[in-house]
Motif scaffolding. Sequence first.
Motif, PDB file in Angstrom:
ATOM      1  N   ALA A   1     -12.735   7.011   5.747  1.00 49.50           N
ATOM      2  CA  ALA A   1     -13.273   5.815   6.432  1.00 49.50           C
ATOM      3  C   ALA A   1     -12.252   5.197   7.368  1.00 49.50           C
ATOM      4  N   GLY A   2     -11.062   5.757   7.381  1.00 48.68           N
ATOM      5  CA  GLY A   2     -10.060   5.269   8.317  1.00 48.68           C
ATOM      6  C   GLY A   2      -9.107   4.243   7.728  1.00 48.68           C
ATOM      7  N   ALA A   3      -9.166   3.995   6.434  1.00 45.61           N
ATOM      8  CA  ALA A   3      -8.197   3.079   5.828  1.00 45.61           C
ATOM      9  C   ALA A   3      -6.810   3.705   5.945  1.00 45.61           C
TER      10      ALA A   3
ATOM     11  N   MET B   1       0.846  -1.202   0.000  1.00 43.71           N
ATOM     12  CA  MET B   1       0.000   0.000   0.000  1.00 43.71           C
ATOM     13  C   MET B   1       0.880   1.251   0.000  1.00 43.71           C
TER      14      MET B   1
ATOM     15  N   THR C   1      -6.618  11.561  11.143  1.00 43.51           N
ATOM     16  CA  THR C   1      -7.962  11.492  10.579  1.00 43.51           C
ATOM     17  C   THR C   1      -8.777  10.408  11.287  1.00 43.51           C
ATOM     18  N   PRO C   2      -9.825  10.791  11.995  1.00 50.42           N
ATOM     19  CA  PRO C   2     -10.631   9.760  12.631  1.00 50.42           C
ATOM     20  C   PRO C   2     -11.527   9.088  11.600  1.00 50.42           C
ATOM     21  N   ALA C   3     -11.849   7.833  11.827  1.00 50.08           N
ATOM     22  CA  ALA C   3     -12.708   7.139  10.879  1.00 50.08           C
ATOM     23  C   ALA C   3     -14.115   7.712  10.959  1.00 50.08           C
ATOM     24  N   SER C   4     -14.714   7.935   9.788  1.00 56.59           N
ATOM     25  CA  SER C   4     -16.085   8.442   9.750  1.00 56.59           C
ATOM     26  C   SER C   4     -17.038   7.273   9.650  1.00 56.59           C
ATOM     27  N   GLY C   5     -18.201   7.413  10.249  1.00 55.34           N
ATOM     28  CA  GLY C   5     -19.197   6.366  10.166  1.00 55.34           C
ATOM     29  C   GLY C   5     -19.921   6.389   8.836  1.00 55.34           C
ATOM     30  N   ALA C   6     -20.791   5.400   8.646  1.00 58.28           N
ATOM     31  CA  ALA C   6     -21.487   5.276   7.361  1.00 58.28           C
ATOM     32  C   ALA C   6     -22.309   6.519   7.046  1.00 58.28           C
TER      33      ALA C   6
ATOM     34  N   ASP D   1     -18.771   0.264   6.658  1.00 57.80           N
ATOM     35  CA  ASP D   1     -18.959   1.720   6.538  1.00 57.80           C
ATOM     36  C   ASP D   1     -18.355   2.233   5.237  1.00 57.80           C
TER      37      ASP D   1
ATOM     38  N   LEU E   1     -20.061   9.209   5.819  1.00 61.81           N
ATOM     39  CA  LEU E   1     -19.511   8.873   4.502  1.00 61.81           C
ATOM     40  C   LEU E   1     -20.552   9.046   3.405  1.00 61.81           C
TER      41      LEU E   1
ATOM     42  N   VAL F   1      -7.290  -2.122   1.392  1.00 62.03           N
ATOM     43  CA  VAL F   1      -7.572  -3.262   2.270  1.00 62.03           C
ATOM     44  C   VAL F   1      -7.866  -2.715   3.660  1.00 62.03           C
TER      45      VAL F   1
ATOM     46  N   ALA G   1      -2.716   7.347   4.983  1.00 59.92           N
ATOM     47  CA  ALA G   1      -3.633   8.406   5.395  1.00 59.92           C
ATOM     48  C   ALA G   1      -3.044   9.154   6.578  1.00 59.92           C
TER      49      ALA G   1
ATOM     50  N   ARG H   1     -14.182  -2.420   9.672  1.00 58.06           N
ATOM     51  CA  ARG H   1     -14.247  -1.083   9.100  1.00 58.06           C
ATOM     52  C   ARG H   1     -14.803  -1.123   7.669  1.00 58.06           C
TER      53      ARG H   1
ATOM     54  N   PHE I   1      -2.552  -2.305   8.233  1.00 62.84           N
ATOM     55  CA  PHE I   1      -3.897  -1.950   7.751  1.00 62.84           C
ATOM     56  C   PHE I   1      -4.839  -1.536   8.872  1.00 62.84           C
TER      57      PHE I   1
END
Lengths: 791, 107
Positions: free
Chosen positions: B31-33, A1, A9-14, B77, A17, B69, A5, B74, B106
């Motif tokens: 989304a936090g990836a 990869m 950055t906090p993960a956003s919920g559905a 979402d 998004l 990935v 990121a 996670r 990941f």
Amino acid sequence: MIAPAPATTPASGARALRVRARAEIAANVIAAYYGLDAAIAVNPVLPSLGDGFTAALSHAAPAVGARGALTEQQFRAHLASGRIARSELAASIRRRSTVAHGDDAALVESFLAAAPREPGHERSAEHALSAVDERLARWCRAALAPEAAAWPVPVERLGFYRAWREVSRRDPSLSRHQRRRVADLPDSPDAALADVLERLGVVDDDQLDRLRTELAQLPGFAAYVRWRAMTSGDVGVVDLLAVRLGLVWALGEPLAAPRDVPKVDVDRVLIWQEAFEAAPHRQVLDSLSTAGSATLDAAAHLVFCIDPRSEGMRRHLERTGPYATTGFAGFFGIAALVEPLAALEPSASCPVLLTPRHLIAERPAPGAWPAAGRFVGRGAVGRALRSALKSPDALAGAPLGWAEASGWVLGPSAVARSVLAGRTLAPSRPDDPRTGVSTLFDIDSALTPEAQVDTAEVIMRTMGMVDGFAPIVVFVGHGTSTTNNAFRTALDCGACGGHRGAPNARIAAALLNAPVVRTGLAERGISIPPDTLFLAGEHDTATDVVTIADLERVPEDRRAEVERLLADTRRAGDELARERAVELPGAGSGSSRAVARRSRDWAQVYPEWGLARNAALIIGPRSLSAGADLHRRVFLHSYEPDHDPQGVALETILTAPLVVAHWINAQYFYSSVDPEVFGAGTKTVHNLVGGAGVLSGPSGDLRLGLPWQSVGTRSGLHHEPVRLLVVVDAPRERIERIVRQADVVNDLVHGQWVILVRPGESAGEWERCTAAGWQPWMMEPGSGAEQKEAA
Amino acid sequence: MSREALTKMTKIEVVARTVDADAVRRQIVAAGATGYTSLPAVTGLGHHGAHEGRQLFNDRDALTLIITVVPDDRADDLIEGLRSLLDLTAGVMFVSDTFVSRPHYFR
């Protein structure tokens, strides 16, 4: 990869998004605006390209409160002046109506009588900013151009949205209740946006339209944020919307209402538009029908950019001596980050359609290090001086005191600049070819020998230059000399990403002179004679002076040839400057020297007309247009159909230079039909917002597009907003295949953003590529008298 | 190496127009990836016919493949967010189970 990121950055919920996805799509209400550091012409409704020109009239332009064409009154004025011939209007009515009968006069009268009761759309006053708009615009100015902000804001550390939240929760101009509302907003912008939409009762199905409407209130900043998202990525449209909706929530203001634009009668506008386009398009095709033949056995072959301003220089040069000329995208196939010797950082000197593939730096030539050192040092001193003079501006209260203290020093300088009006200005830009320092572009460090041969082959084959080489071949880029002009880069070479073209020309020439490249090309069937010399030059479009670079490396026995060429470019430039002066406001029948002087006058708002009045693109051999006076209105891209049986070169031209030419054409079009929304307004009241753009006056939205002085004068429009006529001299099947396979070409041609024609079976006949197949493209007769009268 | 020694995760691949690829990448990051791989100028045959690769002087009007990935918890979402995006623009998404050797990359 790759590309990790940011850790913060906090993960956003559905839910967030989903809102983010709608915000990203809502951003398509306006195209990205590239700012002023490298001003790139762009169709402001580019995201709607696939929907076609008609949909732009009815939807895309009105979505941001703009017109997509001239008004009924403007078209009627053109009819009254004879600019639109009655016969052309009648022909246009017939083309678009199956029930149009009767003679021309009856048709036109009936059409005019059927005008809407409220013809056109006149704005009564400037669009007033709401409290939300005012605060958002202020925040955008501070956060997007922090170097121009009165007070530092923590945008670099926190990001656009979080910095706003931190500042606003302590903002004394907000009430305690409003500050509490800001503080209660979530920390991440997409969650905040989702939260506010929910609190305001905007249900999922309405969110896309709602977000489009919100973004359309300040389309300038929205467009600039789009560009920042594409490039530095430090701010995105979600951040902008989060702040906007956060303000709506905190201030308790209503959501924005859709922009107020009357419904457009699309069929009627198209009838007018086609009638308006008929004369300039017919003039181009008439010129081609009577054109002469291209120069054979040329003493030199000059390759110019496709820019319409090159057309004038090519025409005059061909008349001056035995010279052949070619048109090619002015980056000359060099898709590179170019780093001039004294530049602070490299810049992408290629069309924005391309990602730079190499980094090519300029280095002092052997023995030129001391001179190079002095040149770089002078640049550094100049920057330091400017920075020192400017720095007090950033301190609160200091500018007034600074003006008192330094005015006695700067005053005489200002007087001298005014009185002398550019008589003494020396080249100061690092990419100017007249720096006087001997340098080389380091192509060997950037490209392998194989890559050098590949690049050279693409250049030569796309130009159709594979045999019959002249003893001297010159790649002539272009740039402009103008001072105190925020829109300077809009006058430089668009194919070079809004930069001067000399570096690309020099790299291309160096490539074609390299022995390893000559050998490689010969193995691939392109044999360049050993005595063919490639040179690089630059056409200054404000002064019409052509400079040849690297003259010190021209072999002694070839200097006389180059001197003759330079003398002829001077004669051609003089002729061209006199021709241009007629159109420049206040220049009268000025000499070339006077034109050059006004280009360096810091009070001159019309240094040149740029690409105003562009109307067509011709893709074909020079023999198609040689001898024709195309009045600097035509992009000229050379193409030899016989050298391109597979259509590879044509596909390259239609998927790139055509696209760039359309973007330029569309920028001039929309800046002319709605200067308030799609144009930047008059230069005389501009305030710079860093390198981002300009405001009209002290506040408001960032202005999009071109300033009024690029499209009009006090007497009205100088530019004629017509779509691009694209003449392609190639077999039907070859064109059809490319239109079918390349989405962008399909969108342009079948979306009627351009009118693509090719020569018909007989001389003087033309056929148009349409969704329904090839149609005869009628050259309406019988209007010559009216046209001559109008001219 | 057998699969038992690896960690199961979710792989999401999106083929989108290059002009929309930035929006896809931003969605993935939001989304936090922890990262993604982006392949420009992919070619193929699909719903809208054949797609050639990069045009010689135009990288923009092409297709891009973006691969990421994410841990299974996670994935839903992100899939929801990407579906919302692809509902409104051109592009396709493929979701599959995958196994990775360095799971901490990941998370």
